[in-house]
Write a protein that holds these residues in place. Sequence first.
Motif, PDB file in Angstrom:
ATOM      1  N   UNK A   1       0.836  -1.206   0.000  1.00 33.37           N
ATOM      2  CA  UNK A   1       0.000   0.000   0.000  1.00 33.37           C
ATOM      3  C   UNK A   1       0.869   1.255   0.000  1.00 33.37           C
ATOM      4  N   UNK A   2       1.999   1.215   0.741  1.00 36.73           N
ATOM      5  CA  UNK A   2       2.864   2.390   0.781  1.00 36.73           C
ATOM      6  C   UNK A   2       3.696   2.510  -0.481  1.00 36.73           C
ATOM      7  N   UNK A   3       3.992   1.375  -1.136  1.00 35.26           N
ATOM      8  CA  UNK A   3       4.596   1.444  -2.468  1.00 35.26           C
ATOM      9  C   UNK A   3       3.659   2.190  -3.418  1.00 35.26           C
ATOM     10  N   UNK A   4       2.377   1.843  -3.340  1.00 34.43           N
ATOM     11  CA  UNK A   4       1.389   2.494  -4.196  1.00 34.43           C
ATOM     12  C   UNK A   4       1.258   3.965  -3.844  1.00 34.43           C
ATOM     13  N   UNK A   5       1.320   4.285  -2.558  1.00 30.13           N
ATOM     14  CA  UNK A   5       1.238   5.683  -2.135  1.00 30.13           C
ATOM     15  C   UNK A   5       2.403   6.488  -2.701  1.00 30.13           C
ATOM     16  N   UNK A   6       3.626   5.955  -2.571  1.00 28.30           N
ATOM     17  CA  UNK A   6       4.799   6.672  -3.072  1.00 28.30           C
ATOM     18  C   UNK A   6       4.709   6.886  -4.572  1.00 28.30           C
ATOM     19  N   UNK A   7       4.265   5.863  -5.299  1.00 29.98           N
ATOM     20  CA  UNK A   7       4.141   5.996  -6.751  1.00 29.98           C
ATOM     21  C   UNK A   7       3.103   7.052  -7.119  1.00 29.98           C
ATOM     22  N   UNK A   8       1.985   7.055  -6.413  1.00 32.59           N
ATOM     23  CA  UNK A   8       0.928   8.013  -6.722  1.00 32.59           C
ATOM     24  C   UNK A   8       1.348   9.439  -6.385  1.00 32.59           C
ATOM     25  N   UNK A   9       1.995   9.622  -5.231  1.00 29.34           N
ATOM     26  CA  UNK A   9       2.450  10.960  -4.855  1.00 29.34           C
ATOM     27  C   UNK A   9       3.553  11.429  -5.805  1.00 29.34           C
ATOM     28  N   UNK A  10       4.399  10.498  -6.239  1.00 25.70           N
ATOM     29  CA  UNK A  10       5.427  10.856  -7.200  1.00 25.70           C
ATOM     30  C   UNK A  10       4.857  11.315  -8.527  1.00 25.70           C
ATOM     31  N   UNK A  11       3.657  10.848  -8.838  1.00 26.58           N
ATOM     32  CA  UNK A  11       2.979  11.266 -10.067  1.00 26.58           C
ATOM     33  C   UNK A  11       2.155  12.532  -9.869  1.00 26.58           C
ATOM     34  N   UNK A  12       2.136  13.058  -8.626  1.00 26.49           N
ATOM     35  CA  UNK A  12       1.456  14.319  -8.372  1.00 26.49           C
ATOM     36  C   UNK A  12       0.017  14.208  -7.918  1.00 26.49           C
ATOM     37  N   UNK A  13      -0.428  13.034  -7.508  1.00 27.31           N
ATOM     38  CA  UNK A  13      -1.808  12.883  -7.068  1.00 27.31           C
ATOM     39  C   UNK A  13      -1.971  13.358  -5.631  1.00 27.31           C
ATOM     40  N   UNK A  14      -3.124  13.908  -5.265  1.00 27.09           N
ATOM     41  CA  UNK A  14      -3.331  14.428  -3.899  1.00 27.09           C
ATOM     42  C   UNK A  14      -3.298  13.335  -2.848  1.00 27.09           C
ATOM     43  N   UNK A  15      -2.761  13.687  -1.677  1.00 30.45           N
ATOM     44  CA  UNK A  15      -2.642  12.721  -0.587  1.00 30.45           C
ATOM     45  C   UNK A  15      -4.011  12.172  -0.197  1.00 30.45           C
ATOM     46  N   UNK A  16      -4.989  13.049   0.004  1.00 33.25           N
ATOM     47  CA  UNK A  16      -6.305  12.604   0.449  1.00 33.25           C
ATOM     48  C   UNK A  16      -6.957  11.646  -0.529  1.00 33.25           C
ATOM     49  N   UNK A  17      -6.828  11.932  -1.813  1.00 36.23           N
ATOM     50  CA  UNK A  17      -7.424  11.063  -2.832  1.00 36.23           C
ATOM     51  C   UNK A  17      -6.805   9.680  -2.802  1.00 36.23           C
ATOM     52  N   UNK A  18      -5.487   9.642  -2.717  1.00 34.54           N
ATOM     53  CA  UNK A  18      -4.787   8.354  -2.706  1.00 34.54           C
ATOM     54  C   UNK A  18      -5.124   7.570  -1.433  1.00 34.54           C
ATOM     55  N   UNK A  19      -5.177   8.255  -0.300  1.00 33.41           N
ATOM     56  CA  UNK A  19      -5.513   7.582   0.955  1.00 33.41           C
ATOM     57  C   UNK A  19      -6.907   6.960   0.881  1.00 33.41           C
ATOM     58  N   UNK A  20      -7.858   7.689   0.317  1.00 29.27           N
ATOM     59  CA  UNK A  20      -9.221   7.164   0.166  1.00 29.27           C
ATOM     60  C   UNK A  20      -9.230   5.921  -0.712  1.00 29.27           C
ATOM     61  N   UNK A  21      -8.471   5.955  -1.794  1.00 25.97           N
ATOM     62  CA  UNK A  21      -8.423   4.812  -2.714  1.00 25.97           C
ATOM     63  C   UNK A  21      -7.785   3.593  -2.054  1.00 25.97           C
ATOM     64  N   UNK A  22      -6.818   3.839  -1.167  1.00 22.11           N
ATOM     65  CA  UNK A  22      -6.153   2.737  -0.470  1.00 22.11           C
ATOM     66  C   UNK A  22      -6.947   2.258   0.737  1.00 22.11           C
ATOM     67  N   UNK A  23      -7.950   3.037   1.137  1.00 24.83           N
ATOM     68  CA  UNK A  23      -8.754   2.664   2.293  1.00 24.83           C
ATOM     69  C   UNK A  23      -8.004   2.781   3.603  1.00 24.83           C
ATOM     70  N   UNK A  24      -7.119   3.766   3.704  1.00 23.73           N
ATOM     71  CA  UNK A  24      -6.323   3.974   4.913  1.00 23.73           C
ATOM     72  C   UNK A  24      -6.698   5.318   5.524  1.00 23.73           C
ATOM     73  N   UNK A  25      -7.032   5.324   6.807  1.00 24.52           N
ATOM     74  CA  UNK A  25      -7.368   6.566   7.490  1.00 24.52           C
ATOM     75  C   UNK A  25      -6.161   7.464   7.646  1.00 24.52           C
ATOM     76  N   UNK A  26      -6.424   8.750   7.893  1.00 29.37           N
ATOM     77  CA  UNK A  26      -5.345   9.736   7.947  1.00 29.37           C
ATOM     78  C   UNK A  26      -4.316   9.426   9.030  1.00 29.37           C
ATOM     79  N   UNK A  27      -4.765   9.065  10.234  1.00 26.52           N
ATOM     80  CA  UNK A  27      -3.821   8.804  11.323  1.00 26.52           C
ATOM     81  C   UNK A  27      -2.989   7.564  11.052  1.00 26.52           C
ATOM     82  N   UNK A  28      -3.647   6.510  10.581  1.00 19.86           N
ATOM     83  CA  UNK A  28      -2.916   5.281  10.283  1.00 19.86           C
ATOM     84  C   UNK A  28      -1.927   5.507   9.141  1.00 19.86           C
ATOM     85  N   UNK A  29      -2.350   6.255   8.142  1.00 21.68           N
ATOM     86  CA  UNK A  29      -1.458   6.544   7.019  1.00 21.68           C
ATOM     87  C   UNK A  29      -0.232   7.309   7.493  1.00 21.68           C
ATOM     88  N   UNK A  30      -0.428   8.255   8.390  1.00 25.19           N
ATOM     89  CA  UNK A  30       0.706   9.035   8.892  1.00 25.19           C
ATOM     90  C   UNK A  30       1.675   8.136   9.663  1.00 25.19           C
TER      91      UNK A  30
END
Length: 242
Positions: free
Chosen positions: A133-162
């Motif tokens: 999931x964090x591999x996917x997060x890094x790839x998405x953020x590297x492509x310029x996608x918003x943090x909130x959007x990616x977190x929602x797609x991964x199904x990870x809450x803000x605190x857990x993601x942090x």
Amino acid sequence: MYRERASRLPGAVVWRNTLSGDAGSGRVLPDGCMDLLWHEGRLLVAGPDTRAHLTAGAPGTWTGIRLRPGAAPALLGVPAHELRDRRVELADLRGSAEVRRHTARLRAAPDPVTGLEDLAERLAADTAPPDPALDALAAALGAGRPVGTVADELGIGARQLHRRSLVAFGYGPKTLARILRLHRALALARSGTPAAETAARTGYADQAHLSRDVRALTGVPLRELLAGGGGRAGGADPAPAR
């Protein structure tokens, strides 16, 4: 002289930096990565940087393997945030006896680059793979996608993601996004794209916002950074902090 190439390990880069007596200081830009380093018979680790790291020291050659964001903590068995903005001996993390074995193998390798790739592969064979999931997060953020959007797609809450981001990357997802955006902007600027267009295309509010972020993360203005070669990624440090 600094040179790098893609490693045989997925997403990794191997590099070599030879310092002459008049080399002066280098500027290592934050990139969300961690490095395994080899210098004069010593194995070290460069943690994730939150700001540019300046290097300077005696002549010599540093060799490193820069692992993709999130990969190193699983190999080393230590959360990335514990190594944030630090350079440490590998023996402090893995134990002296184990590191002596790794050092002996590196000395016997055809060259330090091959030895470091072999070492990373041995460490990877003994550990669980990085969190997908964090591999996917890094790839998405590297492509310029918003943090909130990616977190929602991964199904990870803000605190857990942090929390998970601190372990994998050394800082939270918003800081990682900011650092990766910097590199997208620098790539455009190096290609000759005007600063105002670069800012617009990489998600900055305006050119002034881009300028402030560049200075905050690299320590110098954008024009000076580009004129000096743009800095480099990687973790070489002739005077590692313990």
